[in-house]
Design an enzyme around this catalytic site. Structure first.
Site, mmCIF file in Angstrom:
data_model
loop_
_atom_site.group_PDB
_atom_site.id
_atom_site.type_symbol
_atom_site.label_atom_id
_atom_site.label_comp_id
_atom_site.label_asym_id
_atom_site.label_seq_id
_atom_site.Cartn_x
_atom_site.Cartn_y
_atom_site.Cartn_z
ATOM 1 N N HIS A 30 -1.858 -2.172 13.195
ATOM 2 C CA HIS A 30 -3.491 -2.679 13.046
ATOM 3 C C HIS A 30 -3.503 -3.838 14.500
ATOM 4 O O HIS A 30 -2.492 -4.659 14.876
ATOM 5 C CB HIS A 30 -3.301 -3.408 12.136
ATOM 6 C CG HIS A 30 -4.277 -3.091 11.301
ATOM 7 N ND1 HIS A 30 -4.608 -1.067 10.060
ATOM 8 C CD2 HIS A 30 -2.717 -2.261 9.431
ATOM 9 C CE1 HIS A 30 -4.296 -0.493 9.863
ATOM 10 N NE2 HIS A 30 -2.931 -1.385 8.577
ATOM 11 N N CYS B 24 2.649 6.591 10.499
ATOM 12 C CA CYS B 24 2.675 7.788 9.753
ATOM 13 C C CYS B 24 4.133 8.578 9.169
ATOM 14 O O CYS B 24 3.770 8.903 8.011
ATOM 15 C CB CYS B 24 1.369 7.791 9.129
ATOM 16 S SG CYS B 24 0.091 6.983 9.451
ATOM 17 N N ALA C 270 -7.032 6.181 9.608
ATOM 18 C CA ALA C 270 -5.247 6.177 9.275
ATOM 19 C C ALA C 270 -6.511 5.531 7.242
ATOM 20 O O ALA C 270 -6.775 4.948 8.192
ATOM 21 C CB ALA C 270 -4.340 5.066 9.030
ATOM 22 N N GLY D 266 -7.214 0.104 2.482
ATOM 23 C CA GLY D 266 -8.008 0.874 2.795
ATOM 24 C C GLY D 266 -7.580 2.160 3.980
ATOM 25 O O GLY D 266 -7.319 2.544 3.758
ATOM 26 N N LEU D 267 -8.785 1.817 4.922
ATOM 27 C CA LEU D 267 -8.510 2.862 6.187
ATOM 28 C C LEU D 267 -9.193 1.687 7.016
ATOM 29 O O LEU D 267 -9.200 0.066 7.524
ATOM 30 C CB LEU D 267 -10.181 3.246 5.854
ATOM 31 C CG LEU D 267 -11.460 2.973 6.008
ATOM 32 C CD1 LEU D 267 -12.105 2.697 7.517
ATOM 33 C CD2 LEU D 267 -12.388 3.887 5.150
ATOM 34 N N ALA D 268 -8.359 2.446 8.812
ATOM 35 C CA ALA D 268 -8.259 1.909 9.552
ATOM 36 C C ALA D 268 -8.395 3.393 10.829
ATOM 37 O O ALA D 268 -7.970 4.170 10.921
ATOM 38 C CB ALA D 268 -6.838 1.417 10.364
ATOM 39 N N ARG E 77 0.919 -0.831 0.098
ATOM 40 C CA ARG E 77 0.010 0.508 -0.066
ATOM 41 C C ARG E 77 0.751 1.354 -0.277
ATOM 42 O O ARG E 77 2.275 1.183 0.150
ATOM 43 C CB ARG E 77 -0.830 0.456 1.166
ATOM 44 C CG ARG E 77 -0.151 0.127 2.621
ATOM 45 C CD ARG E 77 -1.365 0.557 3.621
ATOM 46 N NE ARG E 77 -0.257 0.307 4.817
ATOM 47 C CZ ARG E 77 0.464 1.356 5.221
ATOM 48 N NH1 ARG E 77 1.373 2.257 4.442
ATOM 49 N NH2 ARG E 77 1.185 0.560 6.537
#
Length: 209
Positions: free
Chosen positions: A57, A149, A118, A131-133, A50
Site C-alpha cells: 500500500h 499476493c 487487491a 477491504g480493497l486497494a 486480514r
C-alpha cells in the site's frame, strides 16, 4: 461496529509506503528483499490479521475499508467478496477499461493478465474489516520487491495510470469507486468528513488522556 455504537462506515485512505503480510503463513517468504532493503526504499512491514498474502500500500493507491454489519446485507462471504469485485470492475469500466475478477489461482481484479486491485478482508461475528486497494497512480516499482499476493505465476501489477497512459490520481478515482460500492452493496454512502492522519491521531490522543 460490533458494539452497535457506530453505524456502518466506509473509510477511504491512502497509506504511506507499507508492505502488509496476511494470515497466510508463507506471506513473509514472498518478500524478495531484506527488511533493510525495504526500509532503504522508504517503506515499512506490518503484520495484518486480514486474509491473503503479502501486498503493498502506498501513495497513489485508493484503499477502501468497509466496516459493515453483514446482518443488514447478506450473511454470505461469497456475496460480499463478489460485491467488492464488481465495484472494482465497474470502477475500471468507468475509465473505459475491461476488468475481470480473478480466476483459478488468482485473487483481486485484473485487466487482462495484470492485477489492478487487491482484496483482503476479515469478518468477525459478521462485521467486516480490511477491504480493497485500487492502483490509481501508485509507484509500481514497490511491487518489484515482493511476489504480489503470493502469485508466482502471475506477478504483473498495473494501475489506472499505466493502462490509460495518463495520471489518474485517487481523487479522480474515488467518486467512481464510491458510486460503484453504493450500487453493488445497495447502500447509500453519505460523506462525513475528510481528515489528515495527524489530526485524527491528535484527536484520539486527547480522548485517551
Amino acid at each position: 461496529r460490533r458494539m452497535e455504537i457506530a453505524p456502518d462506515t466506509l473509510l477511504l485512505v491512502e497509506h504511506p509506503p507499507v508492505f502488509t503480510l496476511g494470515r497466510v503463513q508463507a506471506s513473509h517468504t514472498n518478500l524478495k528483499v531484506s527488511k533493510e532493503d525495504i526500509a532503504a526504499a522508504g517503506a515499512s512491514i506490518v503484520q495484518s490479521d486480514r486474509g491473503g498474502n503479502v501486498t503493498f500500500h502506498g501513495p497513489g493507491q485508493l484503499v477502501a475499508y468497509p466496516i459493515l454489519d453483514l446482518g443488514g446485507y447478506k450473511r454470505d462471504l461469497r456475496w460480499y467478496v463478489s460485491a467488492l469485485e464488481r465495484a472494482l470492475i465497474a470502477t475500471a469500466s468507468s475509465f473505459g477499461l475491461q476488468a475481470r475478477a480473478g480466476g483459478d489461482g488468482e485473487t483481486g481484479v485484473w485487466v487482462q493478465d495484470a492485477k489492478i486491485a487487491a482484496l483482503g478482508i476479515s469478518v468477525q461475528r459478521w462485521v467486516t474489516s480490511h477491504g480493497l486497494a485500487l492502483n490509481a497512480d501508485v509507484d509500481l516499482r514497490f511491487f518489484e520487491l515482493i511476489v504480489p499476493c503470493g502469485l508466482h505465476e502471475r506477478p504483473r501489477v498495473t494501475s489506472l495510470s499505466k493502462e490509460l497512459s495518463r495520471r489518474v490520481g485517487t481523487a479522480e478515482a474515488a467518486p467512481y469507486l464510491l458510486t460503484a460500492l453504493a450500487d453493488t452493496l445497495a447502500a447509500d454512502i453519505l460523506p462525513v468528513v475528510s481528515v489528515e492522519v495527524e489530526e485524527l491521531e491528535a484527536e484520539l490522543d486527547v480522548q485517551s488522556s
